[in-house]
Write an enzyme that holds these catalytic residues in place. Structure first.
Site, PDB file in Angstrom:
ATOM      1  N   GLU A 166      16.634  99.430   8.905  1.00 33.25           N
ATOM      2  CA  GLU A 166      16.845 100.892   8.916  1.00 33.25           C
ATOM      3  C   GLU A 166      15.623 101.631   9.475  1.00 33.25           C
ATOM      4  O   GLU A 166      15.001 102.436   8.788  1.00 33.25           O
ATOM      5  CB  GLU A 166      17.190 101.383   7.499  1.00 33.25           C
ATOM      6  CG  GLU A 166      18.441 100.731   6.958  1.00 33.25           C
ATOM      7  CD  GLU A 166      18.757 101.089   5.501  1.00 33.25           C
ATOM      8  OE1 GLU A 166      17.995 101.852   4.901  1.00 33.25           O
ATOM      9  OE2 GLU A 166      19.762 100.585   4.982  1.00 33.25           O
ATOM     10  N   GLU A 271      26.161  93.438   6.073  1.00 32.72           N
ATOM     11  CA  GLU A 271      26.360  94.019   4.731  1.00 32.72           C
ATOM     12  C   GLU A 271      27.778  94.579   4.620  1.00 32.72           C
ATOM     13  O   GLU A 271      27.998  95.689   4.123  1.00 32.72           O
ATOM     14  CB  GLU A 271      25.319  95.125   4.464  1.00 32.72           C
ATOM     15  CG  GLU A 271      23.889  94.656   4.634  1.00 32.72           C
ATOM     16  CD  GLU A 271      22.843  95.732   4.369  1.00 32.72           C
ATOM     17  OE1 GLU A 271      23.173  96.767   3.755  1.00 32.72           O
ATOM     18  OE2 GLU A 271      21.690  95.529   4.780  1.00 32.72           O
TER      19      GLU A 271
HETATM   20  O1  G3I Z   1      17.029  95.848 -11.831  1.00 33.27           O
HETATM   21  C1  G3I Z   1      16.634  97.185 -12.209  1.00 33.27           C
HETATM   22  C2  G3I Z   1      16.732  97.363 -13.652  1.00 33.27           C
HETATM   23  O2  G3I Z   1      15.796  96.520 -14.288  1.00 33.27           O
HETATM   24  C3  G3I Z   1      16.478  98.824 -14.000  1.00 33.27           C
HETATM   25  O3  G3I Z   1      16.664  99.029 -15.343  1.00 33.27           O
HETATM   26  C4  G3I Z   1      17.431  99.729 -13.226  1.00 33.27           C
HETATM   27  C5  G3I Z   1      17.162 101.191 -13.482  1.00 33.27           C
HETATM   28  O4  G3I Z   1      17.553 101.993 -12.400  1.00 33.27           O
HETATM   29  O5  G3I Z   1      17.257  99.484 -11.871  1.00 33.27           O
HETATM   30  C6  G3I Z   1      17.556  98.153 -11.495  1.00 33.27           C
HETATM   31  O6  G3I Z   1      17.270  98.034 -10.153  1.00 33.27           O
HETATM   32  C7  G3I Z   1      18.221  98.584  -9.269  1.00 33.27           C
HETATM   33  C8  G3I Z   1      18.687  97.457  -8.327  1.00 33.27           C
HETATM   34  O7  G3I Z   1      19.531  97.991  -7.339  1.00 33.27           O
HETATM   35  C9  G3I Z   1      19.432  96.368  -9.083  1.00 33.27           C
HETATM   36  O8  G3I Z   1      20.596  96.887  -9.621  1.00 33.27           O
HETATM   37  C10 G3I Z   1      17.549  99.673  -8.461  1.00 33.27           C
HETATM   38  O9  G3I Z   1      17.259 100.764  -9.314  1.00 33.27           O
HETATM   39  C11 G3I Z   1      18.459 100.116  -7.331  1.00 33.27           C
HETATM   40  O10 G3I Z   1      17.742 101.023  -6.503  1.00 33.27           O
HETATM   41  C12 G3I Z   1      18.880  98.924  -6.509  1.00 33.27           C
HETATM   42  O11 G3I Z   1      19.792  99.355  -5.535  1.00 33.27           O
HETATM   43  C13 G3I Z   1      19.932  98.518  -4.416  1.00 33.27           C
HETATM   44  C14 G3I Z   1      19.621  99.329  -3.164  1.00 33.27           C
HETATM   45  O12 G3I Z   1      19.873  98.542  -2.010  1.00 33.27           O
HETATM   46  C15 G3I Z   1      18.170  99.748  -3.109  1.00 33.27           C
HETATM   47  O13 G3I Z   1      17.317  98.641  -3.032  1.00 33.27           O
HETATM   48  C16 G3I Z   1      21.364  97.994  -4.374  1.00 33.27           C
HETATM   49  O14 G3I Z   1      21.577  97.114  -5.471  1.00 33.27           O
HETATM   50  C17 G3I Z   1      21.606  97.255  -3.059  1.00 33.27           C
HETATM   51  O15 G3I Z   1      22.970  96.931  -2.943  1.00 33.27           O
HETATM   52  C18 G3I Z   1      21.221  98.156  -1.899  1.00 33.27           C
HETATM   53  O16 G3I Z   1      21.395  97.440  -0.720  1.00 33.27           O
HETATM   54  C19 G3I Z   1      21.146  98.174   0.484  1.00 33.27           C
HETATM   55  C20 G3I Z   1      20.510  97.229   1.471  1.00 33.27           C
HETATM   56  O17 G3I Z   1      19.347  96.666   0.909  1.00 33.27           O
HETATM   57  C21 G3I Z   1      20.182  97.946   2.777  1.00 33.27           C
HETATM   58  N1  G3I Z   1      21.369  98.589   3.320  1.00 33.27           N
HETATM   59  C22 G3I Z   1      22.064  99.478   2.405  1.00 33.27           C
HETATM   60  C23 G3I Z   1      22.435  98.738   1.118  1.00 33.27           C
HETATM   61  C24 G3I Z   1      23.224  99.622   0.171  1.00 33.27           C
HETATM   62  O18 G3I Z   1      22.477 100.707  -0.235  1.00 33.27           O
END
Ligand code: G3I
Length: 358
Positions: A166, A271
């Site tokens: 990105e 994705e």
């Molecule tokens: O694991 C922690 C947990 O310990 C905590 O309590 C909780 C509180 O918010 O957060 C948890 O982490 C989250 C993680 O997902 C696991 O669920 C993060 O906050 C959250 O930001 C994270 O979101 C991920 C996001 O990327 C940001 O990294 C999504 O799962 C993931 O599907 C998403 O994937 C992205 C690709 O990397 C790039 N392209 C877009 C795609 C979708 O947004």
């Protein structure tokens, strides 16, 4: 020069130069049959190119159905979050490897290819990086250390990496990020160079979104990838995230995949998911939207089949079953397996795309 001629020449040049980079992968899927019949295909693992899913270590450990679906159906996995910088990097030269190691070991045990997502991303910069102070050279050094420690650890086990993720804005300009601020635009080519030095056999991708809906984004992404390749930067592939929904025309998806292949680079639909509830009106999935979803899965599978074989890196779905999708709290029912791990029409759509039927 006419656009089509230019594309043809670009395609030829890139095929010649990048074809030499292809290597024998150490994963196990059946690509021996160029044309498929329906009866040939019992699982996605038998598809004519790798089909994968983004996975999380905690769910692989805790949910046997999820784990079995991955090992039975998938040829490839990406870490949904476990290989991101904020997940691995705890400080300079300080790492948390447990989750990434778990995924790689799981993949080795089950003969799955691993796609590493992602080395450099503007999001989730670890706090020690945000507060780091140093010269431009110091910033290059910390980026190099991080990339080479991660790629080096998994050398020969992670087949491919999203090196940068990105990196453009909607108007085609480079997206602001700490690496752009501190190093300048060359952070992109340096990231590829550092990754390549750490594992010369790894296939290196530039991953981005919007190829299927924005001509400006698509054009800029191709141009960027092309200029990197022309400058001998070791870029081998374009990742098309393709988080989409049923309002999208199949032709848009087909065009994005076909046009990406014109660069001569490998193409990874990296994705993929197809949301059916973008306007949030549904409380349950119904046959009408399930069939619209199936058609977009079919179109994507067929479009990947139609590009040259050595450019098909495959299709990775962003999750395994509907509840494991990043969209699931909404819910959007975006994946080919339902909450009970049953195959949805979207699954048949993939199979139909593979055997070129409808
Ligand atoms: O694991 C922690 C947990 O310990 C905590 O309590 C909780 C509180 O918010 O957060 C948890 O982490 C989250 C993680 O997902 C696991 O669920 C993060 O906050 C959250 O930001 C994270 O979101 C991920 C996001 O990327 C940001 O990294 C999504 O799962 C993931 O599907 C998403 O994937 C992205 C690709 O990397 C790039 N392209 C877009 C795609 C979708 O947004």
């Amino acid at each position: 020069m006419k656009k089509t001629n230019m594309h043809a020449i670009l395609f030829l040049l890139c095929t010649l130069t990048l074809g030499a980079c292809s290597k024998q992968a150490n994963y196990d899927y059946d690509n021996s049959k160029p044309v498929y019949q329906k009866a040939d295909l019992q699982t996605l693992r038998q598809a004519p190119y790798p089909i994968g899913a983004a996975v999380t270590p905690s769910t692989l450990k805790s949910n046997a159905n999820y784990r079995n679906t991955v090992t039975t159906e998938m040829s490839s996995i990406s870490g949904e979050n476990a290989m991101k910088m904020n997940a691995i990097s705890r400080g300079r030269k300080s790492y948390f490897w447990d989750d990434a190691d778990y995924l790689v070991n799981f993949a080795v045990e089950n003969k799955l290819r691993v796609h590493g997502h992602t080395l450099i991303w503007y999001k989730h910069t670890p706090s020690w990086v945000s507060s780091f102070s140093g010269t431009k050279e110091d910033w290059k050094t910390i980026m190099k250390e991080y990339i080479q420690d991660v790629v080096g650890r998994y050398k020969g086990k992670v087949a491919s990496w999203d090196v940068v993720n990105e990196i453009i804005n909607d108007d085609g300009s480079l997206r602001d990020c700490i690496w752009l601020q501190k190093i300048g635009p060359e952070y992109i080519s340096l990231a590829f160079q550092y990754a390549h030095e750490a594992d010369p056999a790894a296939i290196l991708f530039y991953n981005d979104y919007g190829h299927e809906y924005s001509h400006a984004r698509r054009k800029k992404a191709y141009h960027l990838a092309d200029s990197l390749a022309k400058n001998n930067v070791p870029i081998h592939g374009l990742g098309l995230q393709m988080h989409t929904n049923i309002s999208r025309a199949g032709n848009d998806i087909r065009y994005a995949i076909t046009a990406a292949a014109v660069t001569g680079l490998k193409v990874h639909v990296s994705e993929f998911d197809v949301a059916v509830n973008a306007d949030k009106k549904l409380t349950a999935i119904n046959e009408t939207v399930a069939l619209q979803q199936k058609e977009l899965y079919r179109v994507a599978a067929k479009a990947m089949l139609d590009i040259p074989e050595n450019q098909r890196w495959g299709i990775t779905m962003w999750g395994v079953h509907d509840p494991s999708s990043w969209l699931s709290p909404n819910p959007d029912w975006a994946l080919p397996f339902n909450a009970s791990f049953e195959k949805k029409p979207a699954y048949d759509g993939l199979l139909q795309g593979f055997y070129q039927g409808k």
